[in-house]
Write an enzyme that holds these catalytic residues in place. Sequence first.
Site, PDB file in Angstrom:
ATOM      1  N   ASP A   9       2.732   8.861  -1.200  1.00  0.00           N
ATOM      2  CA  ASP A   9       3.920   9.730  -1.112  1.00  0.00           C
ATOM      3  C   ASP A   9       4.973   9.282  -2.131  1.00  0.00           C
ATOM      4  OD1 ASP A   9       4.543   7.321   0.191  1.00  0.00           O
ATOM      5  OD2 ASP A   9       5.867   8.285   1.666  1.00  0.00           O
ATOM      6  N   ASP A  14       5.181   3.586  -4.591  1.00  0.00           N
ATOM      7  CA  ASP A  14       3.897   4.300  -4.725  1.00  0.00           C
ATOM      8  C   ASP A  14       3.573   4.513  -6.197  1.00  0.00           C
ATOM      9  OD1 ASP A  14       3.400   5.703  -1.774  1.00  0.00           O
ATOM     10  OD2 ASP A  14       5.502   5.487  -2.284  1.00  0.00           O
ATOM     11  N   ASN A  38       8.133   9.909   1.885  1.00  0.00           N
ATOM     12  CA  ASN A  38       9.384   9.575   1.194  1.00  0.00           C
ATOM     13  C   ASN A  38      10.157  10.830   0.814  1.00  0.00           C
ATOM     14  OD1 ASN A  38       9.135   6.764   1.192  1.00  0.00           O
ATOM     15  ND2 ASN A  38       7.795   6.812  -0.591  1.00  0.00           N
ATOM     16  N   THR A 123      -0.726   4.531   1.022  1.00  0.00           N
ATOM     17  CA  THR A 123       0.596   3.938   0.813  1.00  0.00           C
ATOM     18  C   THR A 123       1.712   4.842   1.341  1.00  0.00           C
ATOM     19  OG1 THR A 123       0.836   4.871  -1.406  1.00  0.00           O
ATOM     20  CG2 THR A 123      -0.234   2.710  -1.247  1.00  0.00           C
ATOM     21  N   PHE A 164       8.609   2.325   8.030  1.00  0.00           N
ATOM     22  CA  PHE A 164       8.707   3.747   7.689  1.00  0.00           C
ATOM     23  C   PHE A 164       7.382   4.518   7.798  1.00  0.00           C
ATOM     24  CE2 PHE A 164       8.486   7.251   4.638  1.00  0.00           C
ATOM     25  CZ  PHE A 164       9.527   8.053   5.095  1.00  0.00           C
ATOM     26  N   ASN A 165       6.317   4.015   7.178  1.00  0.00           N
ATOM     27  CA  ASN A 165       5.062   4.787   7.149  1.00  0.00           C
ATOM     28  C   ASN A 165       4.495   5.006   8.554  1.00  0.00           C
ATOM     29  OD1 ASN A 165       5.102   5.034   4.371  1.00  0.00           O
ATOM     30  ND2 ASN A 165       3.837   3.213   4.030  1.00  0.00           N
ATOM     31  N   HIS A 238       6.573  -2.542  -1.992  1.00  0.00           N
ATOM     32  CA  HIS A 238       5.554  -2.616  -0.948  1.00  0.00           C
ATOM     33  C   HIS A 238       4.162  -2.163  -1.402  1.00  0.00           C
ATOM     34  CE1 HIS A 238       9.079  -2.704   1.788  1.00  0.00           C
ATOM     35  NE2 HIS A 238       9.537  -1.700   1.058  1.00  0.00           N
ATOM     36  N   ASP A 239       4.087  -0.934  -1.902  1.00  0.00           N
ATOM     37  CA  ASP A 239       2.791  -0.258  -1.998  1.00  0.00           C
ATOM     38  C   ASP A 239       1.766  -0.876  -2.953  1.00  0.00           C
ATOM     39  OD1 ASP A 239       3.629   1.520  -0.069  1.00  0.00           O
ATOM     40  OD2 ASP A 239       4.361   2.996  -1.519  1.00  0.00           O
TER      41      ASP A 239
END
Length: 310
Positions: A9, A14, A38, A123, A164-165, A238-239
């Site tokens: 996303d 990402d 996102n 992700t 979040f995810n 993060h991703d």
Amino acid sequence: SRPVVVDCDPGHDDALALVLAVADPRLRLLGVTTVAGNQTLDKTTRNALKILALAGAAEVPVAAGCDRPLVGELTVAEDIHGVSGLDGPDLDLPTGEPADVHGVELMRRLITESVEPVTLIATGPLTNVALLLRRHPEVAPLVRRIVFMGGSTERGNTTPYGEFNIVTDPEAADIVLRSGLPTTMIGLNVTHRALATDEIIAELRGLGSRLGTVCAELMTFFAGAYHRVFGFAHPPVHDPVAVAAVIDPAVLRTVAAPVAVELTGRHTRGATVVDLHDSTGRTPNADVAVDLDVEAFWRLLMAAVRTLGS
Ligand code: BDR
Ligand code: CA
């Protein structure tokens, strides 16, 4: 090389995950599917196409998947990723078009057509992956592993205990984690160590390529947002950690553990309950990342941006 599909996303981090998946010779990026998270689906899809074009991988098929979570409404992360989902750099460039199939169908086809089992790297919210497993259970044996960025063994970022995810689509995460497939969870407990420091951003910019500059500008915007919203001195990317985990498992230390997704908690819906101390006696259903080799991670990412920029 290992065949992978990235479900994402984009999203600043990402975008770097896509760059890494395109560049590293140990992976073969079969396709990219997008999900609402996102930002809305139209924007995350557009953004995926832009990043692939920029990375010189416009031939990689992209298909738009689910435009909302399995249950309830979508809440986007505009405060972190901006109105476009990739605010910061000038991304005005010609791109390909998304494939004329649903993202879940593209995943099914790519997995079915692959000679070797496919690793799914997710992700964003797990909506597409969950729908794939529900609609097409026959592909399960052809999936080598699901590696997802999401959850946490400790704090959250969207609610006190929710990341979040997973918070965006807890039911989807629950389906994936109860699927019986080999799963790796890359949570905030490790991704909060993958910080784009000022030195990292300067190094990206110093590469002198358009891709390096775009990555630096993405990280500069991301840094501002993380500072404003979370008070972080540097933003966690993060991703790409999920992609790095597939390229070189030695970048992470993982522990097999039972992971449950809280679906009904009054304060904790979307929290990942990770039993690291065997208090439930349940059978482990995920390899949970607990430590990250930060320098090795940045070496991989920097090499990727350098390779594609030249
Ligand atoms: C996750 O949420 C999104 O904002 C990021 O792209 C990442 O996938 C971190 O919680
Ligand atoms: Ca993401």
